[in-house]
Design a protein around this motif. Structure first.
Motif, PDB file in Angstrom:
ATOM      1  N   VAL A  66      -4.376  27.536  47.910  1.00 47.94           N
ATOM      2  CA  VAL A  66      -4.507  26.119  47.601  1.00 47.94           C
ATOM      3  C   VAL A  66      -3.212  25.416  47.966  1.00 47.94           C
ATOM      4  O   VAL A  66      -2.116  25.872  47.616  1.00 47.94           O
ATOM      5  CB  VAL A  66      -4.855  25.898  46.105  1.00 47.94           C
ATOM      6  N   GLY A  67      -3.313  24.317  48.701  1.00 52.24           N
ATOM      7  CA  GLY A  67      -2.145  23.506  49.042  1.00 52.24           C
ATOM      8  C   GLY A  67      -1.036  24.285  49.722  1.00 52.24           C
ATOM      9  O   GLY A  67       0.139  24.037  49.441  1.00 52.24           O
ATOM     10  N   GLY A  95       3.991  31.363  36.564  1.00 54.23           N
ATOM     11  CA  GLY A  95       3.481  30.213  35.837  1.00 54.23           C
ATOM     12  C   GLY A  95       2.182  30.578  35.154  1.00 54.23           C
ATOM     13  O   GLY A  95       1.627  31.665  35.364  1.00 54.23           O
ATOM     14  N   ALA A  96       1.661  29.661  34.321  1.00 55.19           N
ATOM     15  CA  ALA A  96       0.453  29.958  33.560  1.00 55.19           C
ATOM     16  C   ALA A  96      -0.377  28.704  33.374  1.00 55.19           C
ATOM     17  O   ALA A  96       0.137  27.578  33.413  1.00 55.19           O
ATOM     18  CB  ALA A  96       0.810  30.556  32.197  1.00 55.19           C
ATOM     19  N   VAL A  97      -1.673  28.924  33.161  1.00 51.25           N
ATOM     20  CA  VAL A  97      -2.586  27.875  32.710  1.00 51.25           C
ATOM     21  C   VAL A  97      -3.124  28.325  31.361  1.00 51.25           C
ATOM     22  O   VAL A  97      -3.718  29.408  31.247  1.00 51.25           O
ATOM     23  CB  VAL A  97      -3.746  27.655  33.699  1.00 51.25           C
ATOM     24  N   LEU A  98      -2.906  27.518  30.340  1.00 51.01           N
ATOM     25  CA  LEU A  98      -3.411  27.803  29.001  1.00 51.01           C
ATOM     26  C   LEU A  98      -4.662  26.963  28.787  1.00 51.01           C
ATOM     27  O   LEU A  98      -4.614  25.728  28.839  1.00 51.01           O
ATOM     28  CB  LEU A  98      -2.353  27.460  27.949  1.00 51.01           C
ATOM     29  N   VAL A  99      -5.792  27.634  28.572  1.00 44.90           N
ATOM     30  CA  VAL A  99      -7.071  26.942  28.455  1.00 44.90           C
ATOM     31  C   VAL A  99      -7.374  26.660  26.984  1.00 44.90           C
ATOM     32  O   VAL A  99      -7.277  27.550  26.137  1.00 44.90           O
ATOM     33  CB  VAL A  99      -8.206  27.784  29.074  1.00 44.90           C
ATOM     34  N   VAL A 100      -7.743  25.409  26.703  1.00 51.84           N
ATOM     35  CA  VAL A 100      -8.096  24.980  25.347  1.00 51.84           C
ATOM     36  C   VAL A 100      -9.474  24.339  25.405  1.00 51.84           C
ATOM     37  O   VAL A 100      -9.763  23.567  26.319  1.00 51.84           O
ATOM     38  CB  VAL A 100      -7.062  23.962  24.806  1.00 51.84           C
ATOM     39  N   LEU A 125       0.757  24.913  32.517  1.00 47.20           N
ATOM     40  CA  LEU A 125      -0.153  23.778  32.496  1.00 47.20           C
ATOM     41  C   LEU A 125      -1.194  24.044  31.413  1.00 47.20           C
ATOM     42  O   LEU A 125      -1.550  25.194  31.140  1.00 47.20           O
ATOM     43  CB  LEU A 125      -0.873  23.613  33.841  1.00 47.20           C
ATOM     44  N   VAL A 126      -1.689  22.973  30.803  1.00 46.17           N
ATOM     45  CA  VAL A 126      -2.763  23.090  29.813  1.00 46.17           C
ATOM     46  C   VAL A 126      -4.030  22.503  30.416  1.00 46.17           C
ATOM     47  O   VAL A 126      -3.993  21.412  31.002  1.00 46.17           O
ATOM     48  CB  VAL A 126      -2.399  22.359  28.507  1.00 46.17           C
ATOM     49  N   ALA A 232      -6.448  22.562  40.363  1.00 44.02           N
ATOM     50  CA  ALA A 232      -6.031  23.428  41.465  1.00 44.02           C
ATOM     51  C   ALA A 232      -4.853  22.813  42.217  1.00 44.02           C
ATOM     52  O   ALA A 232      -3.876  23.506  42.545  1.00 44.02           O
ATOM     53  CB  ALA A 232      -7.201  23.675  42.417  1.00 44.02           C
ATOM     54  N   ALA A 233      -4.931  21.518  42.471  1.00 39.38           N
ATOM     55  CA  ALA A 233      -3.823  20.850  43.150  1.00 39.38           C
ATOM     56  C   ALA A 233      -2.570  20.865  42.287  1.00 39.38           C
ATOM     57  O   ALA A 233      -1.449  21.047  42.786  1.00 39.38           O
ATOM     58  CB  ALA A 233      -4.209  19.409  43.485  1.00 39.38           C
ATOM     59  N   GLY A 234      -2.757  20.708  40.970  1.00 40.63           N
ATOM     60  CA  GLY A 234      -1.622  20.736  40.054  1.00 40.63           C
ATOM     61  C   GLY A 234      -0.952  22.101  39.999  1.00 40.63           C
ATOM     62  O   GLY A 234       0.267  22.199  39.829  1.00 40.63           O
ATOM     63  N   ILE A 235      -1.731  23.168  40.119  1.00 42.18           N
ATOM     64  CA  ILE A 235      -1.161  24.514  40.122  1.00 42.18           C
ATOM     65  C   ILE A 235      -0.169  24.653  41.267  1.00 42.18           C
ATOM     66  O   ILE A 235       0.947  25.168  41.090  1.00 42.18           O
ATOM     67  CB  ILE A 235      -2.284  25.562  40.233  1.00 42.18           C
TER      68      ILE A 235
END
Length: 639
Positions: A66-67, A95-100, A125-126, A232-235
């Motif tokens: 991505v990107g 890095g990480a994505v924390l899903v809420v 990122l959340v 995805a772009a933010g990642i």
């Protein structure tokens, strides 16, 4: 050079992280159809048991682009019983994505994970998922994220039509972002004070996110795909790429081990520095390498700093091994298991197969802590059910579990000594061993005799046996914080008859020392005395203020000790300690007594001396505490 990012997806169970992984893979063109957790068709939940139960049990790696960035995405379990699998992954992330969940909001496991991410300074990122579900409350959850996880949040979108299938996300930096960013940037603060517009606001968010100063919050639905392209772009934009010198010294960490189709061991590693090629020695010869590309593991000749790879040929490797120069960082991020249970085969004929199977599983999960007598360490009952199913499905061994118990420890409380001499006191072994035990820091072994007084192999046999024997103390628990000193040593030199025939009956062997040492050690430990300690958890409990009075006596029956109680608006925050044995009862009690509004977090804190009846653990050795029984078992005679 290709930009690489090693990304972890973390969440409380059922928040939708595996579904989000599927949607990200679909958006990147890696898969043609989005898999379903309910149907058992997801890419990362490859185990049959995962697909049937609809939960992630083992970490899985899959890659997408991505990107201009190659993302190695590591999907981790969400159930707290599998927190050890998450721990192994944290040390390899960029890095990480924390899903809420937009419906359930911030849950206890979410808070535990965010604390670990912030402590380790992993840019995060959340993603607020399930905005299309009935009861979704994205704005309220955003406030909860700021209040319960981290105040430094910046909303990167606004949800329109929350709670319906048509819910969608408008990409916009939320109100209040400038104030949050100004706390970490003097230029932004100056512009804010002067009332000027902040130029390049998105770039400021990216810079602060990469250094963990702020946490961008995205909204969407993994089921409908709403908001996922923006995430995805933010990642690629907000998380830092892997770093490391490919020409530097080799440094990598093993975070997963599995067995290939032929039974060969395959190690999953994160490269921090250097380059490894096929046929290199680490110290075993590398026979194969693979990196992840567009959803598959692709064979290659070399792996470099920043990459995640599969490595073949390292048959002696274990999870957690640092190969080459160890990377900087801390050890355990979460508490070790505090429960255990004995696993027994349903058919006696499967006992040998069970031992082999548990040994293989301990390779994949070292915190299983396989010990004598088929004892395994556990985080909870779900893990026990999964272990039982895994043994049946993967190894064909049907098993039963005896009652789950709390894992205690023993510590010496005084100084004790014991000695057995060759040829006296009913000692049937051709060895003299004297030992002193006393309180110490960890388990240590020292010599109080001359190193040259007998062969080195005999000293080694004594030390190895001491450490093994301390696995079961006077009450059957592992002995810790024990300093052992060898005070006496003696042996009979090698004897032979005419023509050089070795006479074992008159010559000491390492086996004599291995068999005598448990008797001496347990005798010295009995003289010193031990204290049994059980694990204690620290808890934080948020409850409506009006229910605390009814909850307090119940907590007292569960031996919970309140250390502080602070009103915060309509809720009261209670902190205290509770014995690990009562944690599960505490967890079951809170929802019923708090109208479902109570939020309980617990984490291992320390070990404390047991009050009341001291718990005993059945021995699985030859019982050196009973001299006659021990000698009967190891020598077939009671001298």
């Amino acid at each position: 050079m290709v930009r690489t990012l090693n990304l972890g997806i973390l969440a409380h169970v059922d928040a939708g992280k595996t579904s989000l992984t599927e949607r990200l893979l679909h958006a990147a063109g890696v898969i043609d159809e989005v898999g379903s957790v309910d149907d058992g068709s997801t890419r990362t939940d490859s185990l049959a048991l995962e697909r049937r139960r609809g939960i992630t049990i083992k970490a899985a790696v899959v890659s997408f682009d991505v990107g201009g960035t190659t993302v190695n995405l590591i999907d981790t379990p969400g159930h707290p019983d599998f927190i050890a699998e998450v721990e192994r992954v944290l040390g390899v992330l960029d890095g990480a994505v924390l899903v809420v969940s937009a419906v359930e909001g911030v849950q206890a496991q979410t808070r535990v994970l965010m604390r670990a991410l912030r402590r380790l300074r992993i840019p995060t990122l959340v993603f607020v998922n399930k905005v299309d579900r009935g009861g979704a409350r994205p704005e309220s959850v955003l406030r909860d994220v700021a209040a319960l996880l981290t105040p430094s949040v910046v909303a990167m979108g606004r949800v329109v039509g929350a709670g319906g299938r048509a819910a969608h996300v408008v990409p916009v930096i939320g109100d209040g972002a400038v104030e949050v960013l100004a706390e970490h940037d003097d230029a932004v603060l100056a512009a804010y004070v002067d009332g000027r517009e902040v130029p390049g606001l998105r770039a400021v968010v990216a810079a602060q996110a990469r250094r963990c100063a702020v946490h961008p919050v995205f909204f969407g639905s993994a089921i409908t795909g709403a908001g996922v392209p923006e995430l995805a772009a933010g990642i690629a934009e907000f998380l830092p790429a892997s770093s490391g010198d490919p020409d530097g010294p080799v440094s990598r960490v093993v975070f997963k081990v599995e067995r290939g189709p032929g039974g060969e061991r395959v190690a999953f590693v994160r490269m921090f520095s250097g380059t490894v090629r096929v046929r290199d020695r680490l110290p075993e010869r590398v026979t194969g390498l693979a990196v992840f590309s567009r959803g598959a593991a692709v064979r290659c000749d070399a792996v470099r700093a920043g990459q995640v790879a599969k490595v073949w040929g390292l048959e002696g490797v274990r999870i957690g091994d640092a190969l080459g120069t160890p990377p900087p960082g801390e050890g355990h991020r979460f508490a070790p298991p505090t429960l255990e249970a004995v696993v027994v085969p349903s058919r006696e004929a499967d006992r040998g197969a069970l031992h082999v199977a548990l040994t293989r599983l301990a390779e994949r999960d070292p915190l299983i802590g396989l010990r004598h007598g088929g004892r395994v360490s556990l985080y909870g009952e779900v893990q026990k059910e999964v272990l039982q199913a895994t043994l049946a499905e993967e190894y064909g061994v049907e098993v039963e579990f005896r009652e789950t118990t709390t894992i205690c420890l023993e510590r010496p409380v005084g100084v004790g000594t014991a000695v057995e001499f060759i040829g006296s006191g009913g000692n049937p072994f051709l060895a003299t061993v004297g030992l002193r035990v006393e309180p110490g820091d960890g388990v240590t072994f020292a010599l109080g005799v001359e190193l040259g007084s007998m062969p080195l192999a005999f000293f080694k046999a004594v030390e190895e046996t001491v450490r093994e024997t301390l696995g079961q103390g006077l009450c059957g628990w592992q002995v810790t914080d024990c300093a052992v000193t060898m005070t006496h040593a003696g042996y009979w030199a090698r004897q032979s008859h005419a023509h050089g025939t070795f006479d074992k009956s008159m010559s000491s062997t390492a086996g004599d020392f291995r068999l005598l040492t448990p008797l001496v050690l347990l005798s010295a430990l009995r003289s010193a005395g031990t204290s049994v300690l059980s694990p204690v958890h620290r808890f934080t409990l948020e409850v409506p203020g009006d229910v605390l009075g009814a909850l307090t006596p119940v907590m007292a029956r569960l031996r919970a000790v309140i250390l502080s109680s602070v009103p915060r608006g309509r809720v009261t925050v209670v902190e205290g300690e509770v014995p690990a044995a009562f944690v599960h009862g505490f967890q079951r009690t809170v929802p019923a007594l708090t109208r479902g509004e109570g939020v309980l977090e617990t984490a291992f804190s320390h070990h404390a001396p047991v009050r009341g009846v001291v718990p005993m653990r059945d021995r699985s050795d030859h019982n050196p505490l009973n001299r006659k029984e021990y000698l009967l078992r190891v020598t077939r005679r009671a001298d």
